[in-house]
Design a protein around this motif. Structure first.
Motif: not given
Length: 329
Positions: A29-43
Protein backbone atom coordinates in the motif's frame (compact mmCIF):
# COMPACT_ATOMS: atom_id res chain seq x y z
CA UNK A 1 -3.51 -16.38 -15.09
CA UNK A 2 -3.78 -12.84 -13.61
CA UNK A 3 -3.43 -13.06 -9.85
CA UNK A 4 -3.42 -9.48 -8.49
CA UNK A 5 -5.66 -6.43 -8.38
CA UNK A 6 -4.99 -2.75 -7.79
CA UNK A 7 -7.36 -0.65 -5.71
CA UNK A 8 -7.18 3.15 -5.66
CA UNK A 9 -8.92 5.51 -3.23
CA UNK A 10 -9.13 9.05 -4.59
CA UNK A 11 -10.06 11.33 -1.72
CA UNK A 12 -10.14 15.07 -1.28
CA UNK A 13 -7.20 14.93 1.15
CA UNK A 14 -5.23 11.78 0.27
CA UNK A 15 -4.81 9.34 -2.58
CA UNK A 16 -4.19 5.71 -1.63
CA UNK A 17 -3.29 2.80 -3.87
CA UNK A 18 -2.67 -0.85 -3.08
CA UNK A 19 -1.87 -4.13 -4.73
CA UNK A 20 -4.14 -6.94 -3.52
CA UNK A 21 -4.41 -10.64 -4.14
CA UNK A 22 -7.60 -12.25 -5.45
CA UNK A 23 -8.80 -12.81 -1.89
CA UNK A 24 -8.65 -9.02 -1.39
CA UNK A 25 -5.72 -9.17 1.01
CA UNK A 26 -3.53 -6.07 0.75
CA UNK A 27 0.01 -6.92 -0.36
CA UNK A 28 1.46 -3.41 -0.74
CA UNK A 29 0.00 0.00 0.00
CA UNK A 30 1.17 3.52 -0.87
CA UNK A 31 -0.37 6.94 -0.31
CA UNK A 32 0.23 10.62 -0.96
CA UNK A 33 -1.49 13.95 -0.47
CA UNK A 34 -4.10 14.77 -3.10
CA UNK A 35 -3.23 18.49 -3.20
CA UNK A 36 -6.37 19.01 -5.26
CA UNK A 37 -5.94 22.78 -5.19
CA UNK A 38 -3.05 22.38 -7.62
CA UNK A 39 -5.53 21.38 -10.31
CA UNK A 40 -6.68 18.43 -12.35
CA UNK A 41 -3.55 17.38 -14.20
CA UNK A 42 -1.16 17.29 -11.21
CA UNK A 43 -3.71 15.15 -9.33
CA UNK A 44 -4.02 12.78 -12.30
CA UNK A 45 -0.22 12.45 -12.40
CA UNK A 46 -0.13 11.61 -8.67
CA UNK A 47 -2.74 8.89 -9.22
CA UNK A 48 -0.69 7.41 -12.05
CA UNK A 49 2.53 7.55 -10.02
CA UNK A 50 0.97 5.70 -7.07
CA UNK A 51 -0.43 3.00 -9.36
CA UNK A 52 3.02 2.53 -10.91
CA UNK A 53 4.43 2.06 -7.39
CA UNK A 54 2.11 -0.85 -6.60
CA UNK A 55 2.13 -2.38 -10.08
CA UNK A 56 3.38 -6.00 -10.12
CA UNK A 57 6.73 -6.55 -11.81
CA UNK A 58 5.03 -8.78 -14.34
CA UNK A 59 2.12 -6.70 -15.63
CA UNK A 60 0.49 -9.84 -17.04
CA UNK A 61 -0.29 -10.70 -13.39
CA UNK A 62 -2.68 -7.73 -13.20
CA UNK A 63 -6.38 -8.55 -13.40
CA UNK A 64 -7.50 -4.91 -13.39
CA UNK A 65 -7.60 -1.57 -11.55
CA UNK A 66 -10.53 -0.28 -9.52
CA UNK A 67 -10.88 3.33 -8.40
CA UNK A 68 -13.04 4.69 -5.59
CA UNK A 69 -13.79 8.36 -6.34
CA UNK A 70 -16.11 11.02 -4.96
CA UNK A 71 -19.34 11.49 -6.89
CA UNK A 72 -21.21 12.41 -8.79
CA UNK A 73 -19.75 10.11 -11.41
CA UNK A 74 -20.90 7.68 -14.06
CA UNK A 75 -19.51 4.21 -13.27
CA UNK A 76 -20.73 2.89 -16.61
CA UNK A 77 -18.45 5.26 -18.54
CA UNK A 78 -15.85 5.96 -15.86
CA UNK A 79 -16.45 9.71 -16.11
CA UNK A 80 -16.10 11.77 -12.92
CA UNK A 81 -18.75 14.47 -13.24
CA UNK A 82 -18.17 17.22 -10.67
CA UNK A 83 -16.94 16.20 -7.19
CA UNK A 84 -17.21 19.16 -4.78
CA UNK A 85 -13.89 18.36 -3.07
CA UNK A 86 -11.85 18.16 -6.30
CA UNK A 87 -11.78 21.65 -7.84
CA UNK A 88 -11.35 21.73 -11.60
CA UNK A 89 -12.76 18.24 -12.11
CA UNK A 90 -15.66 18.37 -14.53
CA UNK A 91 -16.62 15.52 -16.85
CA UNK A 92 -13.18 13.91 -16.39
CA UNK A 93 -12.90 10.56 -18.29
CA UNK A 94 -10.82 9.00 -15.52
CA UNK A 95 -11.29 5.39 -16.64
CA UNK A 96 -10.10 6.17 -20.17
CA UNK A 97 -7.13 8.20 -18.91
CA UNK A 98 -5.97 5.27 -16.78
CA UNK A 99 -6.74 2.75 -19.53
CA UNK A 100 -4.49 4.69 -21.89
CA UNK A 101 -1.71 4.73 -19.30
CA UNK A 102 -1.85 1.14 -18.06
CA UNK A 103 -3.57 -0.85 -20.84
CA UNK A 104 -5.64 -2.72 -18.26
CA UNK A 105 -9.35 -3.08 -17.37
CA UNK A 106 -10.37 -0.02 -15.34
CA UNK A 107 -13.47 0.36 -13.16
CA UNK A 108 -14.50 3.57 -11.39
CA UNK A 109 -17.13 3.69 -8.67
CA UNK A 110 -18.45 6.30 -6.28
CA UNK A 111 -17.01 5.92 -2.80
CA UNK A 112 -20.22 4.85 -1.05
CA UNK A 113 -21.02 2.19 -3.68
CA UNK A 114 -17.47 0.94 -3.43
CA UNK A 115 -17.77 0.71 0.36
CA UNK A 116 -20.95 -1.34 -0.05
CA UNK A 117 -19.04 -3.83 -2.21
CA UNK A 118 -16.29 -3.99 0.38
CA UNK A 119 -18.70 -4.71 3.23
CA UNK A 120 -20.38 -7.52 1.27
CA UNK A 121 -17.13 -9.12 0.19
CA UNK A 122 -15.01 -8.71 3.33
CA UNK A 123 -17.00 -6.80 5.93
CA UNK A 124 -20.14 -6.80 8.04
CA UNK A 125 -22.51 -7.89 5.24
CA UNK A 126 -20.82 -11.08 4.06
CA UNK A 127 -23.33 -13.71 3.01
CA UNK A 128 -26.20 -11.27 2.35
CA UNK A 129 -27.77 -10.55 -1.04
CA UNK A 130 -29.88 -7.51 -0.11
CA UNK A 131 -27.70 -4.91 1.60
CA UNK A 132 -27.73 -1.16 2.09
CA UNK A 133 -24.56 0.61 3.19
CA UNK A 134 -24.90 4.11 4.64
CA UNK A 135 -22.01 6.35 5.60
CA UNK A 136 -22.84 9.24 7.94
CA UNK A 137 -19.89 11.57 8.05
CA UNK A 138 -19.20 14.95 6.43
CA UNK A 139 -22.07 13.97 4.14
CA UNK A 140 -24.41 11.02 3.92
CA UNK A 141 -23.63 8.53 1.17
CA UNK A 142 -25.03 5.11 0.41
CA UNK A 143 -24.71 2.04 -1.73
CA UNK A 144 -27.45 -0.48 -2.43
CA UNK A 145 -26.81 -4.15 -3.20
CA UNK A 146 -30.03 -5.55 -4.62
CA UNK A 147 -30.22 -9.32 -5.13
CA UNK A 148 -26.44 -9.54 -5.19
CA UNK A 149 -25.78 -6.71 -7.60
CA UNK A 150 -24.93 -3.07 -7.13
CA UNK A 151 -27.90 -0.84 -7.89
CA UNK A 152 -26.70 1.95 -10.19
CA UNK A 153 -29.61 3.30 -12.24
CA UNK A 154 -29.60 4.58 -15.83
CA UNK A 155 -26.28 6.43 -15.69
CA UNK A 156 -24.97 5.23 -12.35
CA UNK A 157 -26.47 7.99 -10.20
CA UNK A 158 -28.94 5.85 -8.25
CA UNK A 159 -28.96 4.90 -4.59
CA UNK A 160 -28.22 8.35 -3.14
CA UNK A 161 -30.01 7.96 0.18
CA UNK A 162 -28.38 11.03 1.68
CA UNK A 163 -30.41 13.25 -0.61
CA UNK A 164 -33.79 11.76 0.20
CA UNK A 165 -36.20 14.62 0.78
CA UNK A 166 -37.46 14.97 4.32
CA UNK A 167 -39.60 17.48 6.15
CA UNK A 168 -37.81 18.89 9.18
CA UNK A 169 -38.49 21.58 11.78
CA UNK A 170 -41.47 23.79 11.01
CA UNK A 171 -42.29 22.04 7.77
CA UNK A 172 -38.95 22.95 6.18
CA UNK A 173 -38.05 20.79 3.17
CA UNK A 174 -34.68 19.20 3.90
CA UNK A 175 -32.68 16.04 3.24
CA UNK A 176 -31.23 13.24 5.32
CA UNK A 177 -27.75 14.71 4.83
CA UNK A 178 -28.84 18.18 5.93
CA UNK A 179 -30.29 16.74 9.14
CA UNK A 180 -27.92 13.95 10.14
CA UNK A 181 -24.41 14.57 8.76
CA UNK A 182 -21.60 15.95 10.89
CA UNK A 183 -21.60 19.56 9.62
CA UNK A 184 -25.38 19.78 10.08
CA UNK A 185 -25.06 18.64 13.68
CA UNK A 186 -22.28 21.15 14.32
CA UNK A 187 -24.46 23.95 12.90
CA UNK A 188 -27.32 22.87 15.16
CA UNK A 189 -25.04 22.89 18.21
CA UNK A 190 -23.58 26.31 17.37
CA UNK A 191 -27.01 27.83 16.82
CA UNK A 192 -28.24 26.55 20.19
CA UNK A 193 -25.17 27.83 22.01
CA UNK A 194 -25.38 31.23 20.29
CA UNK A 195 -29.01 31.40 21.46
CA UNK A 196 -27.85 31.01 25.06
CA UNK A 197 -27.95 27.25 25.69
CA UNK A 198 -25.40 25.96 28.19
CA UNK A 199 -23.17 22.99 27.43
CA UNK A 200 -19.75 21.61 28.24
CA UNK A 201 -19.11 21.80 24.50
CA UNK A 202 -18.29 25.51 24.90
CA UNK A 203 -15.40 24.67 27.24
CA UNK A 204 -14.34 21.71 25.11
CA UNK A 205 -13.61 24.07 22.20
CA UNK A 206 -12.15 26.83 24.36
CA UNK A 207 -15.05 29.12 23.54
CA UNK A 208 -14.35 28.97 19.78
CA UNK A 209 -17.62 27.58 18.42
CA UNK A 210 -16.05 27.33 14.98
CA UNK A 211 -14.16 24.29 16.29
CA UNK A 212 -17.37 22.39 17.08
CA UNK A 213 -17.72 19.17 15.12
CA UNK A 214 -19.45 15.81 15.41
CA UNK A 215 -16.66 14.26 17.45
CA UNK A 216 -16.97 16.99 20.10
CA UNK A 217 -20.74 16.49 20.18
CA UNK A 218 -20.30 12.74 20.61
CA UNK A 219 -17.80 13.14 23.44
CA UNK A 220 -20.00 15.66 25.22
CA UNK A 221 -23.03 13.39 24.93
CA UNK A 222 -21.01 10.50 26.37
CA UNK A 223 -20.21 12.76 29.33
CA UNK A 224 -23.91 13.39 29.95
CA UNK A 225 -24.31 16.79 28.30
CA UNK A 226 -28.01 17.36 27.67
CA UNK A 227 -27.70 19.55 24.55
CA UNK A 228 -25.18 17.21 22.94
CA UNK A 229 -27.45 14.25 23.64
CA UNK A 230 -30.38 16.05 22.01
CA UNK A 231 -28.29 16.57 18.88
CA UNK A 232 -27.13 12.94 18.83
CA UNK A 233 -30.77 11.86 19.16
CA UNK A 234 -31.76 14.24 16.35
CA UNK A 235 -29.22 12.59 14.05
CA UNK A 236 -30.37 9.08 15.02
CA UNK A 237 -34.02 10.00 14.50
CA UNK A 238 -33.46 11.19 10.96
CA UNK A 239 -31.18 8.28 10.09
CA UNK A 240 -33.93 6.02 11.41
CA UNK A 241 -36.53 7.74 9.24
CA UNK A 242 -34.25 7.42 6.24
CA UNK A 243 -33.87 3.72 6.92
CA UNK A 244 -37.65 3.33 7.13
CA UNK A 245 -37.96 4.70 3.59
CA UNK A 246 -35.17 2.41 2.40
CA UNK A 247 -36.88 -0.60 4.00
CA UNK A 248 -40.12 0.21 2.21
CA UNK A 249 -38.31 0.65 -1.12
CA UNK A 250 -35.78 -2.20 -1.06
CA UNK A 251 -36.65 -4.60 1.78
CA UNK A 252 -32.99 -5.32 2.65
CA UNK A 253 -31.66 -8.02 4.96
CA UNK A 254 -29.02 -5.84 6.58
CA UNK A 255 -28.20 -2.14 6.94
CA UNK A 256 -24.50 -1.41 7.46
CA UNK A 257 -23.63 2.03 8.82
CA UNK A 258 -20.18 3.61 8.67
CA UNK A 259 -18.66 7.07 8.97
CA UNK A 260 -17.63 9.23 11.90
CA UNK A 261 -21.16 9.97 13.14
CA UNK A 262 -21.85 6.22 13.38
CA UNK A 263 -19.34 6.13 16.26
CA UNK A 264 -21.76 7.97 18.55
CA UNK A 265 -22.26 4.68 20.37
CA UNK A 266 -24.90 2.15 21.35
CA UNK A 267 -27.47 4.76 22.30
CA UNK A 268 -27.40 6.17 18.76
CA UNK A 269 -28.16 2.72 17.32
CA UNK A 270 -30.88 2.13 19.92
CA UNK A 271 -32.60 5.39 18.89
CA UNK A 272 -32.33 4.38 15.22
CA UNK A 273 -33.90 0.98 15.92
CA UNK A 274 -36.69 2.53 17.99
CA UNK A 275 -37.46 4.99 15.18
CA UNK A 276 -37.52 2.21 12.60
CA UNK A 277 -39.83 0.08 14.68
CA UNK A 278 -42.20 2.98 15.39
CA UNK A 279 -42.53 4.27 11.83
CA UNK A 280 -42.20 1.23 9.54
CA UNK A 281 -45.37 0.16 7.79
CA UNK A 282 -45.31 -3.28 9.41
CA UNK A 283 -42.95 -5.19 11.68
CA UNK A 284 -42.27 -7.62 8.85
CA UNK A 285 -39.94 -4.94 7.48
CA UNK A 286 -37.67 -4.95 10.53
CA UNK A 287 -38.38 -8.18 12.41
CA UNK A 288 -35.36 -9.99 10.95
CA UNK A 289 -33.46 -6.89 9.88
CA UNK A 290 -29.92 -6.32 11.11
CA UNK A 291 -28.63 -2.76 11.57
CA UNK A 292 -24.90 -3.07 12.24
CA UNK A 293 -21.74 -0.95 12.28
CA UNK A 294 -19.39 -1.23 9.32
CA UNK A 295 -16.86 -4.02 9.65
CA UNK A 296 -13.99 -2.46 7.72
CA UNK A 297 -12.07 0.64 8.74
CA UNK A 298 -9.40 2.57 6.83
CA UNK A 299 -9.00 -0.02 4.08
CA UNK A 300 -12.66 -0.06 3.04
CA UNK A 301 -12.23 2.06 -0.09
CA UNK A 302 -9.18 0.15 -1.30
CA UNK A 303 -10.81 -3.24 -0.74
CA UNK A 304 -14.02 -2.02 -2.36
CA UNK A 305 -12.13 -0.60 -5.34
CA UNK A 306 -10.48 -3.96 -5.91
CA UNK A 307 -13.89 -5.63 -5.55
CA UNK A 308 -15.05 -3.41 -8.43
CA UNK A 309 -12.69 -5.38 -10.64
CA UNK A 310 -13.88 -8.77 -9.42
CA UNK A 311 -17.53 -7.78 -9.95
CA UNK A 312 -17.05 -5.92 -13.26
CA UNK A 313 -18.05 -2.65 -11.67
CA UNK A 314 -20.70 -4.22 -9.44
CA UNK A 315 -22.60 -5.82 -12.33
CA UNK A 316 -21.60 -9.38 -11.45
CA UNK A 317 -23.20 -11.10 -8.47
CA UNK A 318 -21.11 -9.82 -5.57
CA UNK A 319 -22.25 -12.53 -3.16
CA UNK A 320 -21.05 -15.22 -5.55
CA UNK A 321 -17.73 -13.40 -5.87
CA UNK A 322 -17.49 -13.15 -2.06
CA UNK A 323 -18.14 -16.87 -1.71
CA UNK A 324 -15.07 -17.65 -3.84
CA UNK A 325 -12.62 -15.41 -1.98
CA UNK A 326 -11.70 -17.97 0.66
CA UNK A 327 -10.56 -20.27 -2.11
CA UNK A 328 -7.63 -17.92 -2.71
CA UNK A 329 -6.55 -17.42 0.91
Amino acid sequence: MPEVLIGVDLGGTRIRAARLDKALNILQREDTLTLAHEGLQPTIERIKALIHKVMPEDKSDLLGIGVSAPGPLNPLTGVVVAPPNLPGWHEVPLAQILRDEFDAPIYVGNDANVAALAEVTRGAAQGYRHVIFITVSTGVGSGVIYDGRLLLGKVGLGGEAGHMIMVADGGQVSTLELQAAGPALARRARAALEDGATSIMTDMVGGDLGLLDASIIGRAAADGDELAQQIVDHSAFFVGLGIVSLLHLFNPEVIVIGGGVSKFGDGWYEKINATVQKHALDDSYWRDLKIVPAGLAGAVSIIGAAALVLTQGGQADVTQVAATLDLYD
